[in-house]
Motif scaffolding. Structure first.
Motif, short mmCIF file in Angstrom:
data_model
loop_
_atom_site.label_atom_id
_atom_site.label_comp_id
_atom_site.label_asym_id
_atom_site.label_seq_id
_atom_site.Cartn_x
_atom_site.Cartn_y
_atom_site.Cartn_z
N VAL A 1 0.84 -1.20 0.00
CA VAL A 1 0.00 0.00 0.00
C VAL A 1 0.87 1.25 0.00
CG1 VAL A 1 -1.66 1.35 1.34
CG2 VAL A 1 -1.96 -1.12 1.10
N SER A 2 1.90 1.27 0.85
CA SER A 2 2.78 2.42 0.93
C SER A 2 3.50 2.66 -0.39
CB SER A 2 3.80 2.21 2.06
OG SER A 2 4.66 3.33 2.17
N ALA A 3 4.05 1.58 -0.97
CA ALA A 3 4.77 1.70 -2.23
C ALA A 3 3.84 2.15 -3.35
CB ALA A 3 5.43 0.37 -2.59
N ALA A 4 2.61 1.61 -3.37
CA ALA A 4 1.67 1.94 -4.43
C ALA A 4 1.26 3.41 -4.39
CB ALA A 4 0.44 1.05 -4.32
N LEU A 5 0.92 3.91 -3.21
CA LEU A 5 0.47 5.29 -3.11
C LEU A 5 1.61 6.27 -3.35
CD1 LEU A 5 -2.01 6.94 -2.76
CD2 LEU A 5 -1.77 6.80 -0.29
N THR B 1 -6.53 0.43 -6.46
CA THR B 1 -6.17 -0.99 -6.45
C THR B 1 -4.71 -1.08 -6.88
OG1 THR B 1 -6.90 -1.26 -8.75
CG2 THR B 1 -8.51 -1.73 -7.01
N ALA B 2 -4.02 -2.05 -6.30
CA ALA B 2 -2.61 -2.20 -6.63
C ALA B 2 -2.19 -3.65 -6.49
CB ALA B 2 -1.75 -1.32 -5.71
N ALA B 3 -1.18 -4.01 -7.26
CA ALA B 3 -0.60 -5.36 -7.18
C ALA B 3 0.91 -5.23 -7.32
CB ALA B 3 -1.16 -6.25 -8.28
N MET B 4 1.63 -5.89 -6.43
CA MET B 4 3.08 -5.84 -6.47
C MET B 4 3.64 -7.25 -6.45
SD MET B 4 5.76 -3.53 -4.26
CE MET B 4 5.47 -4.27 -2.65
N ALA B 5 4.36 -7.60 -7.52
CA ALA B 5 4.97 -8.92 -7.62
C ALA B 5 6.33 -8.88 -6.96
CB ALA B 5 5.10 -9.32 -9.09
N THR C 1 1.78 8.26 3.53
CA THR C 1 2.50 7.01 3.26
C THR C 1 3.94 7.22 2.84
OG1 THR C 1 1.77 7.02 0.96
CG2 THR C 1 0.36 5.88 2.55
N SER C 2 4.40 8.46 2.81
CA SER C 2 5.75 8.72 2.31
C SER C 2 6.83 8.08 3.18
CB SER C 2 6.00 10.23 2.20
OG SER C 2 5.83 10.85 3.47
N ALA C 3 6.52 7.88 4.47
CA ALA C 3 7.48 7.24 5.37
C ALA C 3 7.05 5.83 5.75
CB ALA C 3 7.63 8.09 6.64
N GLY C 4 6.16 5.27 4.96
CA GLY C 4 5.68 3.92 5.26
C GLY C 4 4.51 3.97 6.23
N LEU C 5 3.96 2.79 6.51
CA LEU C 5 2.81 2.68 7.40
C LEU C 5 3.17 1.88 8.64
CD1 LEU C 5 0.04 1.85 4.78
CD2 LEU C 5 0.39 4.01 5.95
N ALA C 6 2.76 2.38 9.79
CA ALA C 6 2.96 1.63 11.02
C ALA C 6 1.87 0.56 11.11
CB ALA C 6 2.87 2.56 12.23
N PRO C 7 2.22 -0.66 11.56
CA PRO C 7 1.21 -1.71 11.67
C PRO C 7 0.08 -1.30 12.60
CG PRO C 7 3.42 -2.62 11.89
CD PRO C 7 3.56 -1.13 11.93
#
Length: 344
Positions: free
Chosen positions: A161-165, A232-236, A265-271
């Motif tokens: 999600v972070s990478a996609a956005l 929607t996003a997909a990452m292989a 999301t620029s610094a990632g997402l905390a769980p």
């Protein structure tokens, strides 16, 4: 003498007793009145849900009517709902939303709704809902190769999600988007390890270009300008990661709001502390202007009475062994009603 004759004739007259009117036949789950009440109930439920996806009616499980007076009835409904592919923030009419298939790991909602029908007008007084995804074991048994839902706080899901956005914002010429919530997530293991996610977003007061200089200043647009969307996003997971992203903004919709602030999301997402595999339709709502009636206790007991009612119906059917005339076609049972999509 005439008086005596008149008295004798009067005594011989038949005496007609007032016969009370027969009670109305119980309302069936597929009757037009039940269908109309269910439509009002489902629209109400979707309007008061602010997370996840819209739900559609699958079947009316039970209906009860408690008369309150002339042209005034309280109606209790037990509804079986199914999750659609339309996010709750989407402007797409429910009639145009596709219900998820069983093999897509569908989510079912169970709702008890109390309505009032006053002078022909239906209104919802209270509702109580919960939802759950179909059993993973059942999905795998029917479709061994179908991916199933995974936890929304799965590390791979959050990374995707972070990478996609971030990827979308870096290439966008429109507003900078913030994450509102993750809707669904799956991990496909064949033919390639791929993480598939769906998530809701909101437009901010910054352009994507302006956000590069000071992303912290970018806030969701105010209510009178809000603009929500869905991605929607997909990452292989290959040596060179292959990422596909598609985002759509719906445009401003008056009255449509999102309660929680968006996430950068620029610094990632905390769980997240909650590892849900789907957004639970944990809706419980009462109309603040609706007055409680003597039927309130019926509403509170509906959920616990479900199993008893179904067992009683089954036992009655088992004992109803009377011979039927040739060509006799028994009437359909009043409840539960027809299944619109699939049995779960």
């Amino acid at each position: 003498m005439k008086a005596l004759v008149a008295l004798i004739l009067l005594v011989q007259l038949p005496i007609h007793k007032a016969v009370p009117a027969a009670p109305p036949a119980p309302l069936g789950c597929d009757d037009p009145e039940s269908e109309a009440a269910a439509e009002v109930a489902v629209n109400y439920i979707n309007a008061h849900s602010h997370h996840g996806y819209k739900f559609a009616l699958n079947r009316i499980e039970d209906v009860r009517v408690v008369p309150q007076g002339p042209n005034n009835d309280i109606i209790f409904l037990e509804l079986d709902l199914l999750e659609t592919k339309c996010p709750i923030l989407s402007p797409t009419p429910l009639a145009n939303c596709t219900v998820r298939s069983f093999t897509e790991h569908a989510v079912e909602g169970d709702c008890d709704v109390k309505l009032q029908k006053l002078d022909g007008t239906l209104s919802v007084l209270a509702s109580k809902c919960h939802s759950h995804a179909d059993s993973t074991e059942d999905i795998v048994r029917v479709c061994p190769d179908c991916p199933v839902l995974v936890s929304l706080n799965n590390t791979e899901v959050l990374e995707t999600v972070s990478a996609a956005l971030n990827d979308y914002n870096s290439k966008s010429t429109g507003p900078y988007l913030r994450l509102l919530e993750i809707g669904r997530a799956k991990i496909v293991y064949y033919p390639a390890h791929t993480v598939v996610v769906e998530f809701a977003v909101g437009a901010t007061n910054c352009s994507a270009e302006e956000a590069k200089a000071n992303v912290g200043a970018c806030q969701l647009l105010p209510k009178d300008q809000s603009n929500f969307g869905f991605c929607t996003a997909a990452m292989a997971k290959r040596s060179a990661q292959n990422l596909r992203v598609d985002c759509q903004l719906y445009g401003h919709q008056p009255g449509v709001t999102y309660a929680d602030p968006g996430q950068d999301t620029s610094a990632g997402l905390a769980p997240s502390a909650a590892g849900f595999t789907n957004h639970n339709l944990g809706l419980s709502h009462s109309n603040p202007v609706a007055s409680e009636s003597s039927s309130a206790e019926v509403f509170r007991s509906m959920l616990s009475a479900k199993s008893v009612t179904k067992r009683a119906v089954a036992e009655a059917a088992q004992h109803d062994k009377k011979p039927r005339p040739v060509g006799f076609v028994p009437p359909p049972p009043p409840c539960p009603g027809k299944i619109r999509h699939f049995d779960i």
